[in-house]
Write a protein that holds these residues in place. Structure first.
Motif, PDB file in Angstrom:
ATOM      1  N   TYR A 101       0.804  -1.518  -0.158  1.00 49.41           N
ATOM      2  CA  TYR A 101       0.054  -0.013   0.178  1.00 49.41           C
ATOM      3  C   TYR A 101       0.862   1.504  -0.215  1.00 49.41           C
ATOM      4  O   TYR A 101       2.219   1.052   0.042  1.00 49.41           O
ATOM      5  CB  TYR A 101      -0.514  -0.201   1.655  1.00 49.41           C
ATOM      6  N   ARG A 128      -3.029  11.571   4.990  1.00 53.69           N
ATOM      7  CA  ARG A 128      -4.094  10.938   4.555  1.00 53.69           C
ATOM      8  C   ARG A 128      -4.564   9.286   4.630  1.00 53.69           C
ATOM      9  O   ARG A 128      -4.194   8.210   5.052  1.00 53.69           O
ATOM     10  CB  ARG A 128      -3.816  10.666   1.948  1.00 53.69           C
ATOM     11  N   GLY A 129      -5.735   8.173   4.075  1.00 49.85           N
ATOM     12  CA  GLY A 129      -5.375   7.239   4.103  1.00 49.85           C
ATOM     13  C   GLY A 129      -4.587   6.250   2.782  1.00 49.85           C
ATOM     14  O   GLY A 129      -4.000   7.093   1.866  1.00 49.85           O
ATOM     15  N   LEU A 130      -4.879   4.918   2.921  1.00 51.16           N
ATOM     16  CA  LEU A 130      -3.529   4.348   2.070  1.00 51.16           C
ATOM     17  C   LEU A 130      -5.039   3.412   1.296  1.00 51.16           C
ATOM     18  O   LEU A 130      -5.947   3.692   0.950  1.00 51.16           O
ATOM     19  CB  LEU A 130      -3.761   3.084   3.103  1.00 51.16           C
ATOM     20  N   LEU A 141      -6.385  -8.685   8.380  1.00 49.64           N
ATOM     21  CA  LEU A 141      -4.836  -7.471   7.604  1.00 49.64           C
ATOM     22  C   LEU A 141      -3.877  -6.640   8.837  1.00 49.64           C
ATOM     23  O   LEU A 141      -4.160  -6.071   8.613  1.00 49.64           O
ATOM     24  CB  LEU A 141      -5.515  -6.396   6.900  1.00 49.64           C
ATOM     25  N   ARG A 199     -12.788  14.535   9.855  1.00 51.13           N
ATOM     26  CA  ARG A 199     -11.644  14.512   8.937  1.00 51.13           C
ATOM     27  C   ARG A 199     -10.479  15.077  10.865  1.00 51.13           C
ATOM     28  O   ARG A 199      -9.089  14.799  10.146  1.00 51.13           O
ATOM     29  CB  ARG A 199     -11.307  15.464   7.783  1.00 51.13           C
ATOM     30  N   PHE A 244     -12.578  -2.882   9.228  1.00 50.61           N
ATOM     31  CA  PHE A 244     -11.284  -2.673  10.664  1.00 50.61           C
ATOM     32  C   PHE A 244     -11.284  -1.327  11.005  1.00 50.61           C
ATOM     33  O   PHE A 244     -11.314  -0.515  10.032  1.00 50.61           O
ATOM     34  CB  PHE A 244     -10.063  -2.609  10.012  1.00 50.61           C
ATOM     35  N   TYR A 283      -8.059   1.511  12.364  1.00 48.77           N
ATOM     36  CA  TYR A 283      -6.181   0.955  13.257  1.00 48.77           C
ATOM     37  C   TYR A 283      -6.034   2.157  13.469  1.00 48.77           C
ATOM     38  O   TYR A 283      -6.989   3.103  13.356  1.00 48.77           O
ATOM     39  CB  TYR A 283      -5.315   0.495  11.577  1.00 48.77           C
ATOM     40  N   MET A 327      -3.900   9.651  14.680  1.00 49.31           N
ATOM     41  CA  MET A 327      -5.017   9.312  13.105  1.00 49.31           C
ATOM     42  C   MET A 327      -5.180   7.709  13.535  1.00 49.31           C
ATOM     43  O   MET A 327      -4.616   6.078  13.449  1.00 49.31           O
ATOM     44  CB  MET A 327      -3.950   9.295  12.345  1.00 49.31           C
ATOM     45  N   LEU A 367      -7.449   5.222  11.766  1.00 47.77           N
ATOM     46  CA  LEU A 367      -7.828   5.177   9.793  1.00 47.77           C
ATOM     47  C   LEU A 367      -9.055   3.592   9.457  1.00 47.77           C
ATOM     48  O   LEU A 367      -8.292   3.151  10.492  1.00 47.77           O
ATOM     49  CB  LEU A 367      -6.601   4.468   9.225  1.00 47.77           C
ATOM     50  N   SER A 373     -13.157  -4.542   3.643  1.00 44.97           N
ATOM     51  CA  SER A 373     -12.409  -5.560   2.833  1.00 44.97           C
ATOM     52  C   SER A 373     -13.408  -6.591   2.494  1.00 44.97           C
ATOM     53  O   SER A 373     -14.226  -6.731   2.701  1.00 44.97           O
ATOM     54  CB  SER A 373     -11.517  -6.541   3.081  1.00 44.97           C
ATOM     55  N   ALA A 389      -7.762  -3.964   0.822  1.00 50.14           N
ATOM     56  CA  ALA A 389      -8.672  -3.271   1.756  1.00 50.14           C
ATOM     57  C   ALA A 389      -8.571  -1.772   0.812  1.00 50.14           C
ATOM     58  O   ALA A 389      -7.914  -1.489   0.167  1.00 50.14           O
ATOM     59  CB  ALA A 389      -7.733  -3.038   3.146  1.00 50.14           C
ATOM     60  N   PHE A 441      -9.385   1.937   1.932  1.00 51.76           N
ATOM     61  CA  PHE A 441      -9.207   2.988   3.277  1.00 51.76           C
ATOM     62  C   PHE A 441     -10.067   4.526   3.022  1.00 51.76           C
ATOM     63  O   PHE A 441     -10.413   4.310   1.882  1.00 51.76           O
ATOM     64  CB  PHE A 441      -7.907   3.406   3.736  1.00 51.76           C
ATOM     65  N   GLY A 442     -11.109   4.573   4.236  1.00 54.73           N
ATOM     66  CA  GLY A 442     -10.911   5.914   4.447  1.00 54.73           C
ATOM     67  C   GLY A 442      -9.988   7.111   5.017  1.00 54.73           C
ATOM     68  O   GLY A 442      -8.393   6.939   4.521  1.00 54.73           O
ATOM     69  N   GLN A 443     -10.465   8.589   4.628  1.00 60.23           N
ATOM     70  CA  GLN A 443      -9.637   9.640   4.664  1.00 60.23           C
ATOM     71  C   GLN A 443      -8.761   9.704   5.982  1.00 60.23           C
ATOM     72  O   GLN A 443      -7.329  10.656   5.646  1.00 60.23           O
ATOM     73  CB  GLN A 443      -9.608  10.374   4.008  1.00 60.23           C
ATOM     74  N   ARG A 445      -8.480  12.631  12.452  1.00 57.56           N
ATOM     75  CA  ARG A 445      -7.292  13.180  13.645  1.00 57.56           C
ATOM     76  C   ARG A 445      -7.908  13.557  15.025  1.00 57.56           C
ATOM     77  O   ARG A 445      -8.682  14.896  14.801  1.00 57.56           O
ATOM     78  CB  ARG A 445      -6.393  14.342  12.609  1.00 57.56           C
TER      79      ARG A 445
END
Lengths: 112, 115
Positions: free
Chosen positions: A35, A41-43, A100, B9, B33, B35, B88, B90, B94, B104, B106-108, B111
């Protein structure tokens, strides 16, 4: 527990050079994924390589997988300033789950 | 265009507050997920959900709980926010596959600052 460990943690190269990042993991896997994350930002998913594949290409990206050494590498050829980002490898914690787990990432800086 | 949307955000909360981080995906994915990402530590899994009302702890679940009442929505709850939860966050989703983990999305990111 970190499943993947990237190496190096940081890499700085000139535009046009190749960048190589390595990833080691701990358990057996069905696939390994790479990734990219731009700052803050997001991945974004780059490429997935399955355990029965040894090499895979996507544009300027080349990924290799060595299941005997539990390692993978990501090569970016002819790098551009826009490739500046953090790169992460990710793999399932075990073979039969969608969970993951990510490594710590490699921060790549490509200087123009 | 596939999408994972996180409700905020940027977020600033006070110590001791109960904080809700919301995540919605429009891809009908089974897996979702949460994270957290901190400098030098990479992404660490807090919680994983593989179906509605189903969840598994990740590496750092302490101080967090989750809720998945509908397939498209996965909420992260900080029961009593503390300054060490400044980070942050995240969210990702998936497809569930017999062949192992899939790509997967991801969102933006959110923070969160706890003061």
């Amino acid at each position: 527990s970190q499943q993947g460990e990237e190496d190096p943690q940081a890499l700085s190269i000139q535009e046009g050079e190749n960048a190589t990042m390595n990833c080691s993991y701990k358990t057996s896997i069905n696939n390994l994924q790479w990734y990219r994350q731009n700052s803050g930002r997001g991945l974004v998913h780059l490429i997935l390589i399955r355990s029965n594949e040894r090499e895979k290409h996507s544009g300027r990206l080349r990924v290799t997988l060595d299941t005997s050494k539990k390692s993978s590498s990501l090569l970016i050829t002819a790098s551009r300033a826009a490739d500046t980002a953090s790169y992460f490898c990710a793999s399932p914690l075990s073979s039969n789950t969608g969970k993951l787990i990510f490594g710590q990432g490699t921060t790549l800086q490509v200087k123009p | 265009d596939v999408k994972v949307t996180q409700s905020s955000r940027y977020l600033v909360k006070r110590t001791g507050e109960k904080v809700f981080l919301e995540c919605v995906q429009d891809m009908d994915h089974e897996n979702m997920f949460w994270y957290r990402q901190d400098p030098g530590l990479g992404l660490r899994l807090i919680y994983f959900s593989y179906d509605v009302k189903m969840k598994e702890k990740g590496d750092i679940p302490e101080g967090y709980s989750v809720s998945r009442e509908k397939k498209e929505r996965f909420s992260l709850i900080l029961e009593s926010a503390s300054t060490n939860q400044t980070s942050m966050y995240l969210c990702a989703s998936s497809l569930r596959s017999a062949g192992g983990a899939t790509e997967a999305f991801f969102g933006q990111g959110t923070r969160l600052t706890v003061v």
